[in-house]
Design a protein around this motif. Structure first.
Motif, short mmCIF file in Angstrom:
data_model
loop_
_atom_site.label_atom_id
_atom_site.label_comp_id
_atom_site.label_asym_id
_atom_site.label_seq_id
_atom_site.Cartn_x
_atom_site.Cartn_y
_atom_site.Cartn_z
N GLN A 89 0.81 -1.22 0.00
CA GLN A 89 0.00 0.00 0.00
C GLN A 89 0.84 1.27 0.00
N GLN A 132 0.30 3.78 -2.88
CA GLN A 132 -1.04 4.37 -2.81
C GLN A 132 -1.14 5.37 -1.66
N GLN A 133 -0.55 5.03 -0.51
CA GLN A 133 -0.59 5.95 0.63
C GLN A 133 0.20 7.22 0.31
N ASN A 164 -2.16 9.28 -1.63
CA ASN A 164 -3.14 9.84 -0.70
C ASN A 164 -2.55 11.01 0.08
N GLN A 217 -9.55 7.64 -14.40
CA GLN A 217 -8.49 7.34 -13.45
C GLN A 217 -7.44 6.46 -14.11
N ASP A 231 -4.42 3.51 -13.53
CA ASP A 231 -4.04 2.45 -12.62
C ASP A 231 -2.63 2.01 -12.97
N GLY A 269 -1.47 -1.41 -9.58
CA GLY A 269 -2.27 -1.51 -8.36
C GLY A 269 -2.43 -0.19 -7.62
N THR A 270 -1.74 0.84 -8.06
CA THR A 270 -1.92 2.15 -7.45
C THR A 270 -2.87 2.96 -8.32
N THR A 271 -4.00 3.35 -7.72
CA THR A 271 -5.00 4.05 -8.52
C THR A 271 -4.90 5.55 -8.28
N SER A 307 -6.95 8.82 -9.25
CA SER A 307 -8.14 9.34 -9.93
C SER A 307 -7.84 10.75 -10.43
#
Lengths: 305, 409
Positions: free
Chosen positions: A3, A6-7, A10, A142, A144, A147-149, A151
């Motif tokens: 993750q 992705q984090q 974020n 979005q 991809d 595995g990291t999306t 948007s």
């Protein structure tokens, strides 16, 4: 571990928003040494204005104009309204108290904050507003990457924030007006002797901070898709933390502080606990005030703006 | 500089401690009816007004549910008043807005207790608020019927005033857990709650049953009702990659916002919620397609499909211009049971006695309700029997996929 990318995404998104709001805090503190706690609520009003424009242009689930135009209108309306609120706030609440003891403007700030919150609550009701963003920003937009999306709304948030921060940085550091702002922040009296209209510069500072908050409000509303009239309180506290983290009064510090806070929150939630997000943010604030009150980029006697 | 910021932060911390997230709204109280002239005729006539306290979140985050609640209560009371009210006087509603906040709920309860003409309370809507009003109402023997507070512990505290017309989460939790494991074949489950009494309680019930069913991959997370950014949480969920994501969240708006962010992060799990999310406006329309295929359980039937409720649905629609919302039917039933109870209790010296109403309500047996089931209260004040229904979001509506009858507890 999967993750982490992705984090990171974020955290950067969140950080850009915090940075955008933190700038207003930092500039006002830099110039007047007051903490404008109503700043978070200006951000909230900005979000509502954006929502209003979008709802008005959404006829039967279809946009009345191209998405880019609608977005531009939302930003423009929100930044204008917030800028005006910033000016009015400075003129009505802070200017009369400029030579008053330090506690007075702080209390005035809380008063303005409550006025803004409950004006919205009375006018629009206390129920949260839901923003239907699908016609403006379809969820299919979005990318991809392994595995990291990411948007589109995140890309928009980062792009617009970076653009605005860059513009502000240029304005303050390489224009005549910017020099006047810096001079006023450094020594208001001396600046006045040099022929700078410091009242106008102070107004301008509030205006600039408020339009950034307005922009932040629109961006956030598209991302969160839900608004309520007390959302400015927490957002304001987070932005304040970001401003202190970076070194309050320092523009690049505010941006850096926002980014750091966003990342710390995201990774804190991921690896420490999901329910202690605010605890993590405010623990940082307290530790920082104890060990490094001047912030990451601040100097002991910074040249403030 | 160090000192200045430190003192400002001290002031700030002190302030944030005393500035609540939302300030209490004063109670909206209907003006008491002008005393009608005494008419010493046949049936017994009440000396003063008869009032019903209706408590729910009429403003704030859950205001939509609260309005449905109030609408249904008004509908029931007006129907009785059209038939002449009770004991020759018109029944009045005293509105108590608790914003689903336990502290505010306690103030509302004190208000009800201190008005001697309030003889019964409908609500609160949420378990947390109900928990906080119970001891206050108990002291005054003021009966309470909640249409929707599902936390099982509420009935276990020995409060005689407590009654509910819905099944509890001791039934809803296992029903949900059984459903996802046996019907949906779930092997791994993440549970998110919003830290409310209701959500945590329901989460606990589900977790317990899941463990009994042999599910070992269970992760629990919490959000707060103020949260708007769920990306960090949902990224964790994405890494867990569960089959089912339970979202025990009181507000359907918040659950819908979470669903949208879940979609934008590409989280595979099927979203499943409890009774609070059985709300078309919030969970379906507000989610803009992100909740398609999600499941929710509910503590009552799809009221549109119950033959006995036809009249209620029509009356509600024509008066308020929308379908009856989440807990509207339960509220209507609760109010009717309370008014029947007041009727049965009789007058003492021209007054309705709270204790007599409490006994009459508690003795309710096989009341034929629009929920399609007869209502009887157990010794603890729970609904005897009842059914948990499972719905799936399909297009713009909830489609019933299963119903689970529960034994009385």
């Amino acid at each position: 571990m999967a993750q982490i990318p992705q984090q990171l995404v974020n955290g950067i998104t969140l950080g850009c928003i915090y940075g955008l709001i933190a700038l207003g805090y930092s500039m006002v503190y830099g110039i007047l040494e007051i903490l404008n706690f109503a700043h978070g609520d200006v951000f909230m009003v900005g979000a509502y204005v954006g929502w209003g424009v979008l709802s008005a242009l959404l006829v039967g689930g279809v946009l009345a104009a191209p998405a880019a135009v609608v977005f531009a209108l939302m930003m423009l309306a929100s930044m204008t309204v917030c800028g005006l609120i910033g000016l009015a706030m400075e003129y009505l609440a802070y200017r009369p108290l400029r030579s008053a003891p330090r506690l007075a403007p702080l209390l005035a700030a809380l008063g303005v904050s409550l006025i803004l919150e409950y004006a919205v609550a009375i006018l629009l009701g206390t129920k949260p507003k839901i923003i239907l963003v699908e016609p403006l920003l379809p969820s299919s937009l979005q990318v991809d990457i392994a595995g990291t999306t990411i948007s589109f709304v995140r890309i928009l948030i980062v792009a617009v924030s970076v653009l605005l921060m860059f513009a502000l940085d240029r304005l303050v550091n390489s224009t005549r007006l910017g020099r006047a702002i810096r001079a006023t922040a450094q020594d208001r009296e001396a600046a006045q002797y040099m022929g700078i209209n410091t009242d106008r510069i102070i107004s301008l500072t509030f205006f600039l901070g408020a339009i950034l908050a307005g922009a932040g409000g629109v961006l956030v509303s598209l991302f969160y898709t839900q608004l309520d009239f007390v959302m400015g309180w927490t957002a304001g506290l987070k932005a304040f933390t970001a401003a202190v983290l970076g070194g309050i009064g320092n523009i690049r510090g505010a941006m850096l502080g926002g980014l750091l806070l966003g990342l710390v929150e995201s990774f804190g939630m991921a690896f420490i606990s999901s329910s202690y997000r605010d605890v993590i943010a405010f623990a940082i604030l307290i530790l920082l005030l104890i060990f490094r009150p001047q912030g990451v980029l601040g100097e002991s006697l910074p040249e403030k703006v | 500089m160090r000192l200045k910021i430190a003192s400002i932060v001290a002031a700030l911390v002190a302030l944030s401690a005393c500035v609540p997230a939302a300030t209490p709204t004063p109670l909206a109280t209907q003006s008491p009816a002008t005393a009608s002239s005494p008419a010493p005729t046949q049936p017994p006539k009440a000396a003063g007004p008869i009032k019903i306290g209706v408590e729910g979140p009429f403003s704030g985050q859950l205001a939509t549910y609260g309005q449905d609640f109030l609408n249904a209560a008004k509908l029931a009371v007006d129907e009785w008043n059209k038939k002449g009210g009770l004991y020759g006087v018109q029944i009045e509603i005293v509105e108590g807005d608790d914003q689903a906040d336990p502290a505010q709920a306690a103030r509302v309860a004190e208000k009800f207790v201190s008005d001697p003409s309030v003889v019964g309370v409908i609500g609160p809507m949420t378990s947390g608020a109900t928990n906080s009003v119970l001891p206050i109402l108990e002291r005054a023997s003021l009966v309470l019927i909640t249409p929707s507070a599902t936390n099982p512990d509420l009935a276990k505290k020995g409060f005689k005033t407590f009654h509910r017309v819905c099944p509890t989460d001791a039934d809803q939790g296992p029903a949900l857990a059984n459903f996802v494991v046996k019907d949906l074949g779930a092997k791994s489950v993440d549970i998110v709650d919003d830290k409310s009494t209701y959500a945590v309680g329901l989460g606990d019930q589900v977790e317990k049953t899941l463990k009994d069913l042999g599910i070992t991959k269970i992760q629990r997370y919490s959000i707060t009702p103020e949260d708007k950014d769920f990306s960090a949480l949902l990224t964790k969920v994405k890494a867990d990659d569960p089959d089912i994501l339970f979202t025990f969240i009181t507000s359907s708006d918040q659950a819908a916002a979470l669903a949208k962010q879940k979609r934008s992060l590409g989280v595979r799990a099927t979203q499943v919620g409890g009774d609070g999310l059985y709300d078309v406006r919030g969970f379906i329309q507000g989610a803009e397609g992100a909740t398609e295929g999600a499941y929710v359980s509910f503590i009552g039937p799809d009221i549109q499909s119950v033959p006995q409720a036809k009249e209620f649905v029509t009356a509600y629609k024509s008066r308020f211009g929308s379908d009856p919302g989440t807990f509207a039917a339960q509220t209507y039933v609760a109010l009717n049971i309370l008014l029947e109870g007041i009727k049965k209790a009789g007058l003492q010296d021209g007054k309705v006695d709270r204790k007599a109403v409490l006994e009459a309500v508690h003795g309710t047996k096989d009341y034929q309700s629009i929920l399609g089931i007869p209502i009887t209260f157990t010794q603890e004040g729970n609904l005897a029997g009842g059914t948990i229904f499972m719905f799936q979001v399909k297009g713009d509506r909830f489609v019933q996929v299963k119903s689970v009858s529960v034994g009385s507890k």
